[in-house]
Design an enzyme around this catalytic site. Sequence first.
Site, PDB file in Angstrom:
ATOM      1  CE  LYS A 161      -3.573   2.282   3.870  1.00 22.92           C
ATOM      2  NZ  LYS A 161      -3.645   0.831   3.629  1.00 22.92           N
TER       3      LYS A 161
ATOM      4  CB  CYS B 139      -0.984  -0.008   1.158  1.00 25.83           C
ATOM      5  SG  CYS B 139      -0.336  -0.687   2.682  1.00 25.83           S
TER       6      CYS B 139
ATOM      7  CG  HIS C  39       0.023   3.621   4.926  1.00 25.51           C
ATOM      8  ND1 HIS C  39      -0.126   2.343   4.435  1.00 25.51           N
ATOM      9  CD2 HIS C  39       0.975   3.537   5.894  1.00 25.51           C
ATOM     10  CE1 HIS C  39       0.687   1.519   5.083  1.00 25.51           C
ATOM     11  NE2 HIS C  39       1.376   2.226   5.971  1.00 25.51           N
TER      12      HIS C  39
END
Length: 491
Positions: free
Chosen positions: A144, A87, A146
């Site tokens: 998200k 990711c 991240h």
Amino acid sequence: MVRQSAISRRRFVQATAASSLALAGMGHLRPARAQSTKPNIVFILADDLGYADVGCYGQRDYATPNIDRLAAEGLKFTQAYANSPDCSATRTALITGRYQARLPVGLEEPLISLSPKGIGLAPSHPTLPSLLKNVGYGTTLVGKWHLGDLPDFSPLKSGYDQFFGILGCCADYFNHGAEASRTYVLPFPGLAHQLYEQDVPVERHGYMTNLLGDRAVQTIEGYAKSKEPFLLSLHFTAPHWPWEGPDDEAESKRIRSIFDRDGGSQKTYAAMVQSLDANIGRVLQALDSSGLASNTIVVFTSDNGGERFSNVWPFTGMKHELLEGGIRIPAIVRWPGRIAPGAVSEQVMITMDWMPTLLAVAGTSPDAAYPSDGEDLGQVLTTQSEAHPRKLCWRYKAGSQRAIRDGDRKYLRIAGNEFLFDVVRDPRERANLKDREKDVFERLKSDWEAWDATMLPERSRPANYANSSNFLADHYGVVNPAAPPTISPAR
């Protein structure tokens, strides 16, 4: 350097207490004007969604009518790739338009609490939102991030006006408030992250996918009132583990680690993807109701290949692997009046192509000091031009994996074994052509090494397989080395 939000913590908290809906309008404070001719952009990113997890890519066990609607009204890529089978590395490529291995944060696979301190997306690096902001776009990230944690890194430091979501890798679908970080599991402590509004932690109750859908709808409604062009990055956490559908709050209370190896089922996974689809439907409805659909580009894709319950047919492999199942992803784009409905493209493309493509349609381009490794695919989208060959490279530390695709051929190295595949005729990567086409094998291997020499060196720290044989039975023989004794850091 991208200028940070001028909203003070005190003022922000006061606003939060006053009205969550009002927050959705913050950042839309530029003077109102006629709706810009610049296209709005809604970029929807699923988390760990497999190639065939939605109906228009082959899923037959459950329906995804809203994602299928995007494909019916726009263009579907059949040969789209993620920049990484993980990711944070792919997200680095998405936001910068560059191979992730050009940046220290892109070497983290993924970025976790055990990564070196001070690693994240440098606020000085131009990004898709910062460059769009420079030409008059409002910018919002819902979901998200991240790419680094506070205080040094955040969406607000990298071009977004507004942020509602999680800063780290993942979150429980029900427990995402102050107690979210209860999870503590070595070697990945602190996996669970709580919700933030701007740079302030907040408490919200409800199923995470629905909460993100709620905020996305509010954001669209706010931009419709301000009449400014906008980028809405809607980065769902679904269908990333933990395996919890909308009716599984009891499961949330049962598990002590969201990295739950004993949880989930095909039924649960189906419920998670269908919830994702339903909330995408709400977003499309908001665009319709606000009169914005005709001037809005909607992109739907995934950050990497599928996880343990995903459907990746006709490929093999999964997340964390450079087999096609780990990096081949769904990718759909709708742009009414510019992209023909029901179009299908066999053009090979990759995550980092989205940045130069979207900047071009907004009338701008990447910063000359940070040239994009991606390709502007505008002609592919709007004229359905014939597919042209691409040469793309990957590397992944676990298993010392390497891959390069040039035309239909793909060189792959994994755990010391080397292969050459024709991934068009042999998408399951079964027929190893390395001896039959030795000259192609040697050329691609050499080309990969030349590319690698232009990237930052791989991180020196060990990288374990996430899909080892004590975790997944069909990965027998994949064994991690014994880890040295670890002292638990202070909680």
